[in-house]
Enzyme design. Structure first.
Site, mmCIF file in Angstrom:
data_model
loop_
_atom_site.group_PDB
_atom_site.id
_atom_site.type_symbol
_atom_site.label_atom_id
_atom_site.label_comp_id
_atom_site.label_asym_id
_atom_site.label_seq_id
_atom_site.Cartn_x
_atom_site.Cartn_y
_atom_site.Cartn_z
ATOM 1 N N GLY A 231 4.700 1.456 -7.833
ATOM 2 C CA GLY A 231 3.878 0.688 -8.752
ATOM 3 C C GLY A 231 2.415 1.036 -8.589
ATOM 4 N N SER A 232 1.562 0.126 -8.998
ATOM 5 C CA SER A 232 0.128 0.386 -8.988
ATOM 6 C C SER A 232 -0.421 0.425 -7.561
ATOM 7 C CB SER A 232 -0.613 -0.698 -9.777
ATOM 8 O OG SER A 232 -0.610 -1.925 -9.074
ATOM 9 N N THR A 233 -1.534 1.131 -7.403
ATOM 10 C CA THR A 233 -2.177 1.200 -6.102
ATOM 11 C C THR A 233 -2.698 -0.168 -5.682
ATOM 12 O OG1 THR A 233 -2.762 3.522 -6.404
ATOM 13 C CG2 THR A 233 -4.079 2.274 -4.823
ATOM 14 N N VAL A 235 -1.464 -3.228 -6.299
ATOM 15 C CA VAL A 235 -0.379 -4.032 -5.734
ATOM 16 C C VAL A 235 0.195 -3.346 -4.497
ATOM 17 C CG1 VAL A 235 1.869 -5.085 -6.197
ATOM 18 C CG2 VAL A 235 0.131 -5.030 -7.993
ATOM 19 N N GLY A 236 0.245 -2.021 -4.513
ATOM 20 C CA GLY A 236 0.771 -1.291 -3.366
ATOM 21 C C GLY A 236 -0.007 -1.552 -2.088
ATOM 22 N N GLU A 253 4.982 4.525 -3.314
ATOM 23 C CA GLU A 253 4.707 5.532 -4.344
ATOM 24 C C GLU A 253 3.845 4.846 -5.384
ATOM 25 O OE1 GLU A 253 4.141 7.447 -7.298
ATOM 26 O OE2 GLU A 253 6.128 6.821 -7.954
ATOM 27 N N CYS A 287 3.360 7.531 -13.592
ATOM 28 C CA CYS A 287 2.426 7.749 -12.493
ATOM 29 C C CYS A 287 1.963 9.199 -12.420
ATOM 30 C CB CYS A 287 3.055 7.324 -11.167
ATOM 31 S SG CYS A 287 4.570 8.220 -10.755
#
Length: 486
Positions: A231-233, A235-236, A253, A287
């Protein structure tokens, strides 16, 4: 007609403990597709209970049994391709061609996972003790918490669970709120029909407002021994911090600000086609999408004009129409965010060569920008929409420097007629993936997939994916009694 879907816990379809549900809607027309159970932390515990109870059975199952289940799941998914693709297209607004591609690659991932079950699980070490057999042995880690995204739900939902299951782990997958059916529940149905034992795979769906407490409860459970998130950076980072707090290894990822480098000897027509594919597939919601095109100054003006002409000609609209290339974004807010990036760049002096304007609901046109400068948000932020920027560079060294001038490092493409030159450039790029004489979007279930920097860490795919979800242990067998000094 909308359908009702429950949580999958211990092989049973069950409502949330408090009976709440949430809505799943089509981003193209807003129609209600499904009402799904809205889990809370108490449901997370139920799912981890089931996964923990199933772990001794699934982890000790013969590799041939795990291989049979995963291979059968690949066959079943392929047999249900039309149903799967229609479901995905309805949930995410993806075109039917993109959705069918998801089916094919997801089926291949399941078959590759089946093959992983019979890889060697260790090696004999050349230790210094002649009286001991020294072994390095890989064993399943335990319960895996998987977070499956919406943008390529069949591919990325499969990737979240296939290698962990192949290694003998059990899984609790938290489905994306934007595609809970395609990224998790449908795949779980396929695996259940393929013979996966109850509790080996459990699915949690939730209301968007409950995402944080559900994720926190899942990662904090001490029985969870691996986390994987795509997912998004933004939230990551949160997921990674939560996992680190509990010393739980994670595979992340995350986003990308991917570049395609068009060198001065590139075939211009091929380069335009390649970049258009990399930038506009799934309306840029991948992505790996090509956000930045770094073109040698000798070709830049002509390249930009040709790309703009191609972008203007791409059919857009209803994703159910097989001719459509540019479908909707996942929701109106996403389209508004992309438009704001373009408007900000145009206000700062960037040239809008095609597209731009105000979104229509979730729809935004294929857009090409030039004259983008480093101070603009669109130069540094991941776009995640049908927009790419064309930047002029002087030679290979500047192209590499600009490509590497980003906190992200997922993937890249290098377009040149000279493959040796392209390989040299690719090796200088700070990315987890690079493709010579191709654009930035590609995937293969046998290849290690992942990035560096703000694009995450750890790898899915092939042997690397199997190793990510196993513990490496050192075991010795003392063949003759030792003599101890006291």
């Amino acid at each position: 007609m909308p359908v009702d879907r429950f949580l999958l816990i211990g092989g049973e379809d069950v409502p949330a403990a408090d009976g709440r549900t949430t809505e799943d809607r089509n981003p193209h027309n807003g129609h209600l597709l499904a009402r799904v159970a809205a889990a809370g932390p108490q449901d997370v515990k139920r799912a981890v209970d089931a996964a923990s109870q199933a772990f001794p059975i699934w982890s000790s199952a013969p590799p041939a049994q795990r291989r049979k289940v995963l291979a059968q799941a690949g066959d079943l998914l392929e047999a249900r391709a039309t149903e799967a693709a229609t479901l995905m297209a309805g949930e995410t607004g993806g075109t039917l061609a993109w959705s069918m591609f998801n089916v094919g690659l997801a089926a291949a991932m399941l078959r590759e996972a089946a093959a992983l079950t019979t890889l060697p699980v260790g090696e004999v070490l050349a230790g210094d003790n002649p009286d001991a057999l020294s072994l390095a042995v890989r064993q399943p880690a335990g319960v895996v918490a998987a977070f499956a995204p919406w943008n390529a739900p069949l591919i990325l939902g499969t990737r979240a669970i296939a290698a962990p299951l192949a290694a003998g782990n059990t899984v609790v997958v938290k489905a994306s709120e934007d595609a809970p059916l395609a990224c998790a529940l449908f795949l779980a149905d396929v695996l259940r029909d393929a013979g996966l034992p109850p509790g080996a795979l459990n699915v949690i769906t939730n209301d968007p407002a409950d995402a944080a407490p559900v994720a926190q409860a899942l990662i904090a459970d001490p029985r969870v021994r691996r986390v994987n998130f795509t997912g998004s950076t933004t939230v990551g980072r949160i997921i990674g911090e939560l996992a680190a707090r509990h010393l739980t290894p994670a595979v992340l990822e995350l986003g990308g600000k991917n570049a395609v480098l068009v060198l001065d000897d590139a075939d211009l027509e091929y380069a335009v086609d390649a970049v258009a594919f990399g930038a506009y597939l799934n309306s840029g919601q991948i992505c790996m999408s090509a956000d930045r095109v770094l073109v040698d100054r000798s070709l830049a003006a002509e390249f930009a004009a040709r790309l703009a002409d191609k972008a203007k000609a791409l059919p857009s609209g209803d994703p159910a129409d097989p001719r459509t290339v540019i479908g909707p974004l996942i929701n109106p807010a996403a389209a508004g965010r992309v438009a704001a990036l373009v408007d900000d760049a145009a206000a700062g002096g960037a040239h809008v060569l095609s597209g731009g304007g105000t979104p229509t609901g979730s729809h935004y046109p294929a857009t090409v920008l030039s004259a983008v400068t480093a101070g603009m948000r669109i130069h540094t932020e991941e776009i995640f929409g049908p927009v790419c920027t064309v930047l002029s560079v002087d030679g290979d060294d500047e192209a590499v420097a600009v490509a590497n001038d980003s906190p992200y490092g997922l993937t890249a493409g290098v377009l040149t007629r000279d493959l040796s030159r392209g390989l040299g450039v690719a090796r200088r790029l700070r990315t987890g993936i690079a493709h010579v004489n191709d654009q930035s979007v590609d995937d293969d279930p046998t290849a290690p997939f992942g990035g560096v920097g703000a694009s995450g860490y750890g790898r899915f795919g092939g042997r690397a994916g199997l190793e990510a979800f196993t513990d490496l242990r050192w075991i010795t067998l003392q063949q003759r009694p030792k003599k101890f000094p006291f």
